[in-house]
Each structure stands twice: as C-alpha cells, then as structure tokens.
Design a protein around this motif. Structure first.
Motif, mmCIF file in Angstrom:
data_model
loop_
_atom_site.group_PDB
_atom_site.id
_atom_site.type_symbol
_atom_site.label_atom_id
_atom_site.label_comp_id
_atom_site.label_asym_id
_atom_site.label_seq_id
_atom_site.Cartn_x
_atom_site.Cartn_y
_atom_site.Cartn_z
ATOM 1 N N ALA A 145 -76.476 98.904 47.319
ATOM 2 C CA ALA A 145 -75.912 99.977 48.140
ATOM 3 C C ALA A 145 -75.837 101.275 47.349
ATOM 4 O O ALA A 145 -76.137 102.361 47.856
ATOM 5 N N TRP A 146 -75.448 101.127 46.071
ATOM 6 C CA TRP A 146 -75.385 102.317 45.217
ATOM 7 C C TRP A 146 -76.777 102.908 45.003
ATOM 8 O O TRP A 146 -76.973 104.123 45.094
ATOM 9 N N ALA A 147 -77.747 102.040 44.702
ATOM 10 C CA ALA A 147 -79.122 102.504 44.487
ATOM 11 C C ALA A 147 -79.675 103.145 45.752
ATOM 12 O O ALA A 147 -80.363 104.181 45.705
ATOM 13 N N TRP A 148 -79.384 102.520 46.870
ATOM 14 C CA TRP A 148 -79.821 103.071 48.168
ATOM 15 C C TRP A 148 -79.233 104.457 48.379
ATOM 16 O O TRP A 148 -79.911 105.399 48.807
ATOM 17 N N SER A 149 -77.948 104.570 48.023
ATOM 18 C CA SER A 149 -77.272 105.852 48.185
ATOM 19 C C SER A 149 -77.890 106.910 47.268
ATOM 20 O O SER A 149 -78.133 108.041 47.686
ATOM 21 N N VAL A 150 -78.165 106.542 46.025
ATOM 22 C CA VAL A 150 -78.765 107.490 45.073
ATOM 23 C C VAL A 150 -80.163 107.884 45.535
ATOM 24 O O VAL A 150 -80.572 109.042 45.434
ATOM 25 N N TYR A 151 -80.922 106.928 46.051
ATOM 26 C CA TYR A 151 -82.308 107.159 46.458
ATOM 27 C C TYR A 151 -82.386 108.144 47.629
ATOM 28 O O TYR A 151 -83.289 108.983 47.688
ATOM 29 N N TYR A 152 -81.417 108.044 48.543
ATOM 30 C CA TYR A 152 -81.471 108.868 49.752
ATOM 31 C C TYR A 152 -80.519 110.068 49.733
ATOM 32 O O TYR A 152 -80.664 110.977 50.543
ATOM 33 N N SER A 153 -79.564 110.062 48.846
ATOM 34 C CA SER A 153 -78.574 111.144 48.865
ATOM 35 C C SER A 153 -79.160 112.434 48.295
ATOM 36 O O SER A 153 -80.140 112.409 47.544
ATOM 37 N N PRO A 154 -78.574 113.581 48.645
ATOM 38 C CA PRO A 154 -79.088 114.869 48.162
ATOM 39 C C PRO A 154 -79.101 114.948 46.638
ATOM 40 O O PRO A 154 -78.214 114.419 45.963
ATOM 41 N N GLY A 155 -80.123 115.609 46.111
ATOM 42 C CA GLY A 155 -80.243 115.772 44.671
ATOM 43 C C GLY A 155 -79.588 117.052 44.199
ATOM 44 O O GLY A 155 -78.805 117.674 44.924
ATOM 45 N N PRO A 156 -79.911 117.482 42.971
ATOM 46 C CA PRO A 156 -79.287 118.691 42.405
ATOM 47 C C PRO A 156 -79.667 119.953 43.172
ATOM 48 O O PRO A 156 -80.729 120.026 43.799
ATOM 49 N N THR A 157 -78.797 120.950 43.110
ATOM 50 C CA THR A 157 -79.062 122.254 43.708
ATOM 51 C C THR A 157 -80.012 123.034 42.808
ATOM 52 O O THR A 157 -79.896 122.996 41.583
ATOM 53 N N ALA A 158 -80.962 123.733 43.411
ATOM 54 C CA ALA A 158 -81.912 124.533 42.635
ATOM 55 C C ALA A 158 -81.171 125.584 41.821
ATOM 56 O O ALA A 158 -80.193 126.177 42.279
ATOM 57 N N ARG A 159 -81.641 125.818 40.604
ATOM 58 C CA ARG A 159 -80.969 126.773 39.726
ATOM 59 C C ARG A 159 -81.127 128.209 40.209
ATOM 60 O O ARG A 159 -80.280 129.057 39.973
ATOM 61 N N GLN A 160 -82.253 128.467 40.883
ATOM 62 C CA GLN A 160 -82.501 129.790 41.449
ATOM 63 C C GLN A 160 -83.217 129.638 42.780
ATOM 64 O O GLN A 160 -84.199 128.890 42.869
ATOM 65 N N GLY A 161 -82.764 130.345 43.792
ATOM 66 C CA GLY A 161 -83.440 130.323 45.081
ATOM 67 C C GLY A 161 -83.321 129.000 45.805
ATOM 68 O O GLY A 161 -82.431 128.181 45.540
ATOM 69 N N ASP A 162 -84.262 128.781 46.708
ATOM 70 C CA ASP A 162 -84.239 127.587 47.549
ATOM 71 C C ASP A 162 -85.163 126.486 47.066
ATOM 72 O O ASP A 162 -85.169 125.391 47.622
ATOM 73 N N THR A 163 -85.987 126.771 46.061
ATOM 74 C CA THR A 163 -86.924 125.768 45.556
ATOM 75 C C THR A 163 -86.984 125.841 44.034
ATOM 76 O O THR A 163 -86.588 126.832 43.424
#
Length: 392
Positions: free
Chosen positions: A35-53
C-alpha cells in the motif's frame, strides 16, 4: 500408554497457532508495504524548482542507477531506490530512453517512468532559410542557446544546405555545421547527376554559384526556372549577368544592404559585381535551395534576356531591351506611387527609364517598395560603367 501417546498434541497445536500468527503478521506488513509502495508510485512527486516543468537530459548509454541519480539531482524524484525498484518491478528498467525531457511539476513516479519509456523527448529545430548567407547561418546557430561550442570560421559560401534541422541540447554548433555541409554535398551530387542538356554550368561548383544568384533574385518559387533561363541565355550570348544581388554581396558579404544601391556601388569592382565582370562571380553569394539548383541544372528554353520587378512581388520578363524599358518604366511608376499612363510608353523613349549604358542616374535612389534595388539591366552591348576601386 494411551494417555502418554496423546500428550504431545497441545505442542503441535501451539506451533500451528504461532505459524498462523506469524503468517498473518507478515501478510499485514506485506499489505502495508504494498500500500505504501502503491501510494509512493502514484502520489504527486516534488514541486519543480522553477516554473511548471523541470528539464532533464539523460545521456545515451545511461543505466538505471545513473538515470535515477540524474532525476534525483534534478529534483524530479524523491528516492533513487524507489525509482530503481519501481522500474525493475514494472519491467521499465529495460525500456528507459535517453534524451531531453520536460517533467511536469509534482509528476508522480509512474508519470516519470512512463515519460522515459515512451520516449517523449523534447525536440528542438533550427531552420536555415534558402538564400541566406553562411554568415547569417552562423548567426542563427549562435542564437540557439541549447547548442554549445563556437564556430571558429564562417563556412564557405554555398557550402550549407538550407533546411530545417533537429538539434539536441548540448550538441556543438560545429557538428550542426558539419551536418549541413554533408547534406549539401549529398544533395548537390544527386541533382548534378540529373542535370539536363540545356544547362550552361560546367561543374557542380558553377551550379551553386549561379543558383545562389537565382535564389537572391526572386523569392517566388514559380519564377526561378525563368530567372535561371534569363541568366543561362545571357551566358550563352556572352552578356554580363548584371545581377543586383551580386553588387550587394560584394559590399556586405551576405548581410542585407537595407537601402537602394548607389551609383558609386554600381561602379565599384568588388570582384562579385556582375555589372563589371564577365561570367560568374568567384563564389556563391548565398546558400541556394533545391528549387534554384534544379532550375539552373534544367532551365526552360526561352528567349528572355531581361527582368525587373513588377510590383506584385514577382518580375516582368522581356526578350528585347525596348520591352525591358517599358517594364522598367512601369516599375518606377509603381515605386513613385502612380499608375503608368499607356500613352507615356513610346517605343524606345521611356520617361524615367535609364538610357542605354546607364543603369543608375542618382547617387542614392529612393528605396523601392519591395526591397528590390533600383539598378536595372543595361542595353546589350552597352559600355561598362566606369569602375571605382573596391575599397571605396
């Protein structure tokens, strides 16, 4: 004996219970881990350091560990180990592709892996327009910030193939120039092999020179064969080409002049001025496109010897100098913003047209509406304008 034989049964029962309990605990931990791995795999990742990408470049030949480290350093994933585990468990580790990627901010691990396995790389293109000089092409490449390195010398005029090229971040400018030159050699060889009997050029090098003049004389594709025919006819008759762009090239070496041609420039012997030299100039004056080369190598049969701008972006062609003078008069009237009266065009005497032997009558003529220069072809057999030194 009956009682003794039944004594061990409670021990076995306790072992079974213990095993079942351990199995249940392991299952709970496994389910929790999944469940934890599933959550990590699908959950949002880090925010971009600059801009949207975040732009990430993965070099060719990179393994899973190197890719994971690059993504972690770019701030695209949270954990190297989780990326490697996810890539291995999904089988993506064998399908990751190198290249430049734009990863959206907060992209999940699943999204990142899918980007890399689908090969959705960022594509960059650079265009060298037909008829641009080698110096202008170098300027275009120097303006591409994703390219690296310097171009030590401007390539020979006419040695670059005008086209749109795909380029990669980090690629050197010199390597792009080398690609353009290889394309020019290959395409010229193919076109030269298909040349027709009506061509006046004797070598592939002459074909590029004449095609560059055709390219600079007209931006209308359908006119290029006819312009090529005019110059071919002039060469056969021993007439000078009298091409205005050759005057400009001798002055600017391919940069736009930005104004009309002056009388002093018409008289200046730069080595390229075809009002003053016989035959072709020593080098091309631009990098011609395929259509101009095809036109020079297979020109149509015509009797045209002259052409001048017609006010529509194209040209009016003429077989005789009298016809040409009438066309010139119409063009000058268009430049002046007035309609040419038909009665003002008597044969041989045209108000506003240059007399035979004089291609310009003012030191600085008014700039034409379409960027065409105001110099026009001279009468057959007209005296060459008095030359001025090239350094004036």
């Amino acid at each position: 004996m009956a009682k003794g034989e039944g004594a061990p049964k409670p021990k076995r029962k306790g072992l079974v219970v213990a095993l079942l309990a351990a199995s249940a605990t392991f299952s709970l931990f496994l389910i929790a881990g999944l469940a934890w791995a599933w959550s990590v795999y699908y959950s949002p990742g880090p925010t971009a350091r600059q801009g949207d990408t975040t732009v990430v470049t993965l070099p060719s030949g990179s393994g899973v560990s190197a890719i994971a480290a690059t993504l972690k350093n770019a701030g695209v994933i949270r954990s190297v180990d989780m990326f490697k585990a996810a890539a291995t468990l999904t089988g993506a580790d064998r399908r990751l592709r190198a290249g430049e990627y734009e990863v959206p901010t907060r992209a999940s691990l699943k999204t990142v892996i899918q980007l890399l396995t689908d090969g959705r790389v960022v594509r960059h293109f650079v265009t060298i327009p037909e008829g641009w000089s080698s110096a202008q092409a170098v300027g275009i490449l120097n303006g591409e910030t994703i390219l690296t390195g310097t171009i030590d010398a401007v390539p020979e005029e006419g040695s670059l193939w005008a086209d749109t090229y795909e380029i990669s971040r980090g690629e050197t400018r010199a390597s792009v120039i080398a690609r353009m030159q290889r394309d020019a050699e290959r395409n010229l060889a193919e076109l030269w092999a298909r040349r027709g009997p009506n061509t006046v050029v004797r070598t592939p090098e002459e074909a590029v020179i004449l095609a560059s003049i055709v390219e600079k004389e007209t931006g209308v594709a359908r006119e290029r064969p006819r312009v090529a025919a005019v110059f071919s006819n002039r060469i056969r008759l021993g007439m000078r080409l009298e091409s205005d762009p050759t005057i400009i090239y001798g002055i600017t070496k391919g940069r736009p002049l930005g104004r009309g041609i002056r009388l002093s420039e018409l008289r200046r012997d730069t080595g390229w001025n075809t009002y003053l030299i016989d035959g072709l100039p020593p080098t091309p004056i631009a990098n011609p496109g395929r259509q101009s080369l095809e036109a020079v190598l297979n020109p149509p049969t015509t009797q045209d010897l002259f052409f001048v701008a017609d006010g529509t972006g194209g040209h009016a062609f003429a077989r005789t100098y009298a016809e040409h003078l009438a066309n010139v008069s119409r063009w000058r009237a268009i430049e002046a913003g007035k309609a040419p009266p038909a009665e003002a065009l008597p044969p041989g005497v045209v108000p506003g047209a240059p007399p035979p032997g004089a291609a310009a009558t003012e030191e600085a003529a008014p700039p034409p509406l379409t960027g065409e220069s105001v110099i026009t072809m001279q009468a057959p057999g007209a005296l060459t304008p008095q030359r001025a030194p090239a350094n004036q």
